[in-house]
Scaffold this motif. Structure first.
Motif: not given
Length: 373
Positions: A60, A62-64, A95, A161
């Motif tokens: 997996l 993930t990024s923000t 991502i 995600t």
């Protein structure tokens, strides 16, 4: 007390929030995937992970992120339907760098006052960008913060995600001497460096409605140009049979805060060197105009803005033609801007800055030489 205090009189309008949700429903409904379970309005967005369970070793990713002070331009122009592309691009395109497919995204909007039409415009832009990126928008939150933010102020953030097979993860270990560095054109400033840009235009006394001949439009229209979202195109590039036959994509770099050189250095392994040649492209007018208007040193400009390069792909020589053909067909101008060599064999210019790694990454080195075409 002589009068009752209600939530509404404290500055929070629940009914306005509900109206905003109704206005955005149609746009959000289009930003979906078959794996999405349920609809808008739940406490959590749900995504069927059955396909992931069938993968050999799913990783997996993930990024923000947010969009920084570019929101100040949107607020000043009272145009809010494009800022969503900036948000989605900043999140999902990070991502893809590791080879992962972004699956779903959520957003968060904090504002001083909920204006339903404004919130719907923001979310509508996010939804359209998600649709373009083949990412599901599974939920979000709008929070009203009276007294903390001005009535017309807001900020946006998001998180996404994705997933990739462990065997397909892109990282520095895949990059090799001889790889060609391909530059993928940006749509403009994207969503980085607006603190510098706003300082420059403020010091020059330029207004957002100023017509700028070099841009062919107003300053405000140029500054609000939405970020190009590369995710779907890059995933297709990674999977393209002709590119795979030529050796496949070895690495990707998203050119955001820190500029071209520092972000490329993050995806090179220690011991390798990339020499990039400015003569292979001409930065769009917005970059040279901001530089000249503010007397910004070239190195500072290059450390802050993307200079017309929104993404970098590292591919072996046999894959170059197929990669360029695919990306150009998608409307992304692509060109060879340099090559990777062993650092010990590199033709390093002693008079030019060499960047080694960035943001805590001990990576390879990059040097940008020559003069822009």
């Amino acid at each position: 007390m002589s009068e009752q205090i209600t939530y509404a009189s404290a500055g929070v309008d629940v009914e306005a929030g509900d109206k905003a949700v109704e206005l955005m429903k149609a746009a959000v409904a289009r930003a979906t995937r078959p794996e999405v379970v349920g609809g808008l309005g739940g406490f959590a967005g749900m995504f069927d992970a059955s396909a992931i369970a069938r993968m050999t070793r799913p990783i997996l990713a993930t990024s923000t992120d947010g969009v920084g002070t570019k929101v100040a331009i949107a607020q000043a122009l009272d145009r809010h339907d494009t800022i969503g592309f900036d948000l989605v691009g900043m999140v999902v395109d990070d991502i893809v760098v590791c080879g992962a497919e972004p699956l779903f995204m959520t957003d968060y909007i904090a504002c001083g006052r909920v204006v339903p039409e404004r919130i719907a415009a923001i979310v509508g832009g996010i939804a359209r960008a998600c649709e373009q990126a083949r990412v599901a928008l599974v939920g979000g939150e709008t929070a009203e913060h009276p007294g903390l933010l001005g009535v017309d102020d807001y900020d946006v953030a998001g998180a996404a995600t994705g997933v990739v097979e462990y065997a397909d993860v892109l990282g520095p270990d895949r990059v090799a001497a001889g790889d060609v560095v391909l530059g993928l054109a940006s749509s403009g400033l994207h969503s980085n460096g607006y603190s510098l840009v706003r300082r420059v235009i403020g010091a020059a006394g330029w207004q957002l409605d100023r017509d700028v001949p070099e841009f062919g439009r107003t300053l405000g229209e140029e500054l609000l140009t939405p970020t190009r979202v590369y995710a779907a195109d890059l995933l297709d590039l990674i999977r393209d049979p002709a590119v795979v036959a030529g050796g496949g994509v070895h690495g990707l770099s998203h050119v955001t805060g820190g500029g071209l050189v520092a972000n490329l250095a993050r995806v090179l392994p220690a011991g390798l060197h990339a020499r990039l040649d400015r003569t292979t492209w001409t930065p769009p007018a917005v970059f040279t105009t901001i530089g000249a208007l503010g007397s910004v040193p070239q190195l500072d400009l290059e450390r802050t803005l993307n200079m017309g390069v929104g993404f970098v792909a590292l591919v072996p020589e046999p894959a170059v033609d197929a990669a360029v053909t695919l990306l150009e067909a998608r409307g992304i101008r692509t060109w060879a801007m340099g090559r990777v060599t062993h650092e010990a064999d590199a033709a390093v210019d002693a008079a030019v800055e060499v960047v080694r790694g960035a943001k805590g990454v001990h990576g390879g080195s990059v040097q940008l030489v020559g003069t822009y075409a």
